[in-house]
Motif scaffolding. Structure first.
Motif, short mmCIF file in Angstrom:
data_model
loop_
_atom_site.label_atom_id
_atom_site.label_comp_id
_atom_site.label_asym_id
_atom_site.label_seq_id
_atom_site.Cartn_x
_atom_site.Cartn_y
_atom_site.Cartn_z
N GLU A 1 40.90 35.14 28.99
CA GLU A 1 39.57 35.78 28.97
C GLU A 1 38.79 35.47 30.25
N ARG B 1 40.05 37.79 32.93
CA ARG B 1 39.45 39.12 32.71
C ARG B 1 37.99 39.13 33.14
N ASP C 1 37.78 39.49 36.90
CA ASP C 1 38.07 40.89 37.21
C ASP C 1 36.86 41.77 36.93
N TRP C 2 36.22 41.56 35.78
CA TRP C 2 35.09 42.38 35.36
C TRP C 2 33.93 42.25 36.35
#
Length: 721
Positions: free
Chosen positions: A76, A79, A82-83
Motif C-alpha cells: 500500500e 501504491r 505512485d499515487w
C-alpha cells in the motif's frame, strides 16, 4: 539462460525505475530496499512493480545488490508513492526520496564501562571514588560514571587503560519507549466520551473512514483522539499524529506523556539527521508505536499503520510549497484510503474543503460544542478604526489600551496579535521617497530592529540598515512605515512600562529552543503582555490569558487570494480562542477598518455556520475549489522575456478540451523572486475531471524547457503569489 531483471526506483528526479540484473540465487520482491549502481555512485533504491521501466534492446545491465537489512515497503505504501507522483506530476523518484531516509552507516556504537578487577598502578582520591562507585558491577556510560563520581572523564579513561575498568558495548537507545494505552484514563465530558467512543470503534474495526473532530477552541479535542490512538496501540497497530508546527510539539509531547506514560517518536526538521535515520528504521521495523511529526512524517514506511490523525487540519503549514507540491491533509486521506485505515481530522475551524465533505456526508462530523473547562468562548467586539482609532504614530486604539490596563490590574495576561514579523514592513527615505527593496525579489525589505537588519521574507536576503539613502545620499533620512511585532512591543513598553512583555515570532534568534522556553514562561505566568504573530494561534494553552487584542484584523483580506476570507476567519477565531481557557473570563477586541465585512460580522456574532454557508455558496457560484479544481503553472527564468515567451508558447499548445479553461499567462503577483522572473498560468476544471492527466499531456506536447527556464506545477495551489 534468460537474464533475470528487476525494476528499481531510485531517489533522483526521474519518473520511471531503472532495470537491473538480478545476481544468481537472489530473489527480490516489490518494495525491497536495495543498493544499486547509478553512474559512478551507489544509491539506495526500492524494487518497483514491473511495467514502468523502458530497457533499450541489447542494453548491458548492471547488477543490483542483495536487499538491505530493513523490511520491504508494504504494497500500500508503494501504491501511495505512485499515487502522489501521478497526482502532483512530481517525478516518482523525488516522491521516493521523501520516503527513503535509510542510513547504511547505522548508529555509532554506544559503550559503557564496568569494573574489571584489575588493580590500578597508582591510587588517588578521584580513582578511589570511581572504584567505589563501580563496585556494584553495573554498566555505566563513561560520562555518567564521571558525573556520579565527581571526576573528569580522563580519570575514567586512565582506569580503563590500566585494566581496572573495561569497555562494554551497550544496546542502542530506543527511539521511543512503548506507550501504555491504559497509563492514565482521562475524565471526559459527555460530548468528549461520545466522540471518543466513535473513534475507538473506528480504530478497532479498521477499514477506511474519515471523521472530522469539530470542537470549539479549548474543548479537549486532543484528549478525544488520544483514545483512538490508545485503541490502535491495544490492537498492535501503529499511529501517526501530524502537527502543523514544530513549536507545538513540546507541549503536545508532554500531554502525550501524561496520557501514555512516555513520549512518542518525533519527526520534524529539528531532529538530527542521525536520529531521523534511526526513527525511520524503527518505524519500518514496527518498533515504534506512535509518531508525532510534521507533514513529511506522512512518508514514513509504517509496517502496521492503523490510524492517522491530522491535528489543526485547516493549517496552511500542511502544504508543501517547494519540491513535491502536496497537501499533507489531503494525502493523509489518500493514504488512509489506499491502506484501509481510519483518518481523524481535528479543528475548531475546518477548512472549506473539509467542511463541504462533512456537510455532504463523505466525512462523519463529531462535535464538541463546549470548552472542557466549562468556560465560555470569548465574546468579540470590533473597534472601528475609522472613528475610534489610535493617535497618529501609534497602533493601539484607546479602547484596546484601556482593556489591557484593566486586564493587567486583575493580574491576568493580555495578548496583542499582529501577523507581521519584524519592526516595520517598509523603510522609506523621507527626503526623496526611495523605498528599500530586495535586489532579488519584487518585495520591500522588512526592518528587523532587534537584529539590526533589513530582510527579505521571500528569498532570505539581508543587509544592515544603510547610513545614507542610496538614491539621494541623505544621511539618517530613513523612516519606518507601518508596524510589525517589534514596533508594537516598543509601543506597549511605553504605554505599560511596569508590564513584562514578550514577543513571539518565528524569526527571532535562538531558534526552537528559545521559543519553547518563552512559551513555557508565558504558561507559568511570568509574562504580562504577549505580542505575537500567527505563531500564537497554533494550539497553545495559556491558563492566565484573559484578553486578546487584534491590532490589524484586516491584514489578510487584501491580497486577491480566493482563500483570504477563510484564512482570516480561521486565524482570528483561533487566536481569540487562546483567551479565557481557565479561571479568567476571556474577551477579544478586533481593530478593523471594515467592521461591516462578512468575516468581521461572523466573528463578532460568533456565527461560524453563517460564515461557512456564505463562503461555500460564493465558492460554488464562482467555480472555485472545492467545487472545481485548479492547477498553477509558474514559468520562471533569469531573463524576463524568456519567461514570458515560454509561458505564451506553453499556453498556445494547451490541448483543447471543453472541460478545461486556461487562464493567463500573466505576470505572477510576485513577479521577481530569488532573481527569477515569474509568469503564471492557471488551469481550471470540474471536480471529476482528470486534471493531472491533462497537465501531463499538455507539458509533454509543449515547448521544451531549456537554459534557465523552469516550469513548476502545483495541483490544488494554496498560494496565489
Amino acid at each position: 539462460m534468460t537474464e533475470r531483471t528487476v525494476d528499481v526506483l531510485v531517489p533522483v528526479a526521474v519518473d520511471a525505475p531503472y532495470t537491473y540484473r538480478i545476481p544468481e540465487g537472489l530473489a527480490l520482491l516489490p518494495g525491497a530496499i536495495v543498493a544499486a549502481p547509478l553512474g559512478n555512485r551507489r544509491v539506495i533504491g526500492c524494487v518497483w512493480p514491473a511495467g514502468r521501466a523502458r530497457v533499450p534492446a541489447g542494453a548491458r545491465l548492471k547488477a543490483v545488490s542483495a536487499p538491505l537489512d530493513v523490511p520491504p515497503f508494504p504494497a500500500e505504501f508503494v501504491r501511495f508513492i505512485d499515487w502522489v507522483a501521478d497526482y502532483t506530476l512530481a517525478p516518482r523518484g523525488m516522491v521516493l526520496r521523501m520516503a527513503l531516509r535509510f542510513d547504511e552507516r547505522g548508529e555509532a556504537a554506544r559503550v559503557g564501562v564496568r569494573i574489571a578487577g584489575g588493580v590500578p598502578k597508582r591510587k588517588t582520591a578521584a580513582r578511589e571514588r570511581v572504584l567505589a562507585l563501580m563496585a556494584d558491577g553495573l554498566v555505566r556510560a563513561k560520562a555518567d560514571a564521571a558525573r556520579e563520581a565527581g571526576v573528569t572523564p580522563t580519570v575514567i579513561s586512565g582506569l580503563v587503560d590500566e585494566g581496572a575498568l573495561e569497555i562494554v558495548e551497550l544496546p542502542p537507545e530506543p527511539v521511543a519507549r512503548p506507550p501504555d494505552p491504559d497509563y492514565a484514563q482521562p475524565e471526559l465530558t459527555e460530548a468528549q466520551a461520545s466522540a471518543a467512543s466513535t473513534l475507538r470503534e473506528a480504530a478497532a474495526a479498521g477499514g477506511f473512514s474519515v471523521h472530522l473532530l469539530d470542537g470549539v477552541t479549548g474543548s479537549g479535542k486532543t484528549e478525544v483522539y488520544f483514545e483512538a490512538v490508545a485503541e490502535a496501540i491495544r490492537r498492535g497497530r501503529q499511529a501517526l499524529i501530524l502537527l502543523p508546527e514544530i513549536a507545538l510539539t513540546t507541549a503536545f509531547l508532554d500531554r502525550f506523556a501524561e496520557r501514555f506514560g512516555v513520549r512518542p517518536a518525533e519527526w520534524h526538521s529539528q531532529v538530527s539527521p542521525r536520529k531521523r535515520a534511526r526513527t525511520w528504521e524503527a518505524v519500518a521495523k514496527g518498533e515504534v508505536a506512535v509518531v508525532a511529526g510534521a507533514r513529511s512524517a506522512l512518508f514514513l514506511p509504517f509496517q502496521r499503520l492503523g490510524l492517522i490523525v491530522v491535528d489543526e487540519e485547516h493549517d496552511p503549514a500542511y502544504k508543501q510549497e517547494d519540491g513535491v507540491h502536496y497537501h499533507a491533509r489531503d494525502m493523509a486521506v489518500v493514504r488512509g484510503s489506499l491502506a484501509g485505515l481510519p483518518v481523524v481530522l481535528s479543528s475548531a475551524t475546518p477548512s472549506i474543503e473539509t467542511e463541504v465533505n462533512a456537510r455532504r456526508g463523505r466525512y462523519q462530523r463529531l462535535e464538541l460544542p463546549e470548552r472542557f473547562s466549562g468556560s465560555a468562548v470569548p465574546p468579540l467586539e470590533a473597534i472601528d478604526l475609522r472613528t475610534e482609532g489610535p493617535p497618529r504614530g501609534r497602533w493601539i486604539a484607546p479602547r484596546l489600551e484601556a482593556a489591557v490596563r484593566e486586564t493587567l490590574a486583575r493580574g491576568e495576561q493580555a495578548l496583542l496579535f499582529l501577523n507581521r514579523r519584524g519592526y516595520a514592513p517598509l523603510t522609506l527615505c523621507r527626503t526623496c521617497g526611495h523605498r528599500m527593496r530586495c535586489p532579488n525579489c519584487e518585495a520591500w525589505l522588512v526592518e528587523h530592529r532587534y537584529r539590526q537588519q533589513l530582510s527579505c521574507h521571500h528569498c532570505g536576503f539581508t543587509m544592515p540598515p544603510p547610513a545614507a539613502c542610496p538614491k539621494c545620499e541623505t544621511k539618517d533620512s530613513f523612516v519606518a512605515c507601518g508596524p510589525g511585532v517589534e514596533r508594537l512591543e516598543e509601543e506597549a513598553r511605553k504605554l505599560f512600562p511596569e508590564a513584562r512583555t514578550q514577543v513571539l515570532s518565528s524569526d527571532l534568534s535562538g531558534g526552537v529552543e528559545r521559543l519553547q522556553a518563552e512559551l513555557a514562561a508565558i504558561t507559568r505566568g511570568e509574562v504580562d503582555i504577549v505580542i505575537g504573530t500567527q505563531l500564537v494561534a497554533k494550539g497553545h494553552h495559556f491558563p492566565s490569558l484573559a484578553l486578546v487584542g487584534v491590532v490589524d484584523a484586516d491584514l489578510g483580506l487584501g491580497y486577491g487570494d480566493p482563500r483570504a476570507a477563510e484564512r482570516t476567519f480561521q486565524l482570528l477565531h483561533q487566536v481569540v480562542g487562546r483567551a479565557g481557557r481557565e479561571a479568567a473570563a476571556g474577551r477579544g477586541l478586533l481593530q478593523t477598518h471594515q467592521p461591516e465585512h462578512p468575516v468581521m460580522q461572523a466573528l463578532i456574532a460568533g456565527d461560524r455556520n453563517a460564515f461557512y454557508s456564505r463562503e461555500i455558496a460564493e465558492r460554488e457560484e464562482a467555480g472555485l475549489p472545492p467545487f472545481f479544481r485548479l492547477a498553477s503553472l509558474i514559468v520562471s527564468a533569469k531573463d524576463g522575456p524568456a519567461a514570458e515567451g515560454h509561458a505564451r508558447r506553453l499556453a498556445a499548445t494547451a490541448p483543447r478540451n471543453e472541460e478545461v479553461r486556461i487562464l493567463g499567462p500573466a505576470e505572477a503577483p510576485l513577479a521577481l523572486v530569488r532573481g527569477r522572473r515569474r509568469w503564471r498560468l492557471l488551469a481550471k476544471s470540474p471536480r471529476n475531471f482528470d486534471l493531472s492527466g491533462y497537465l501531463r499531456a499538455w507539458l509533454a506536447a509543449g515547448p521544451k524547457v531549456t537554459g534557465s527556464l523552469q516550469v513548476t506545477v502545483d495541483v490544488d495551489p494554496q498560494s496565489f503569489l
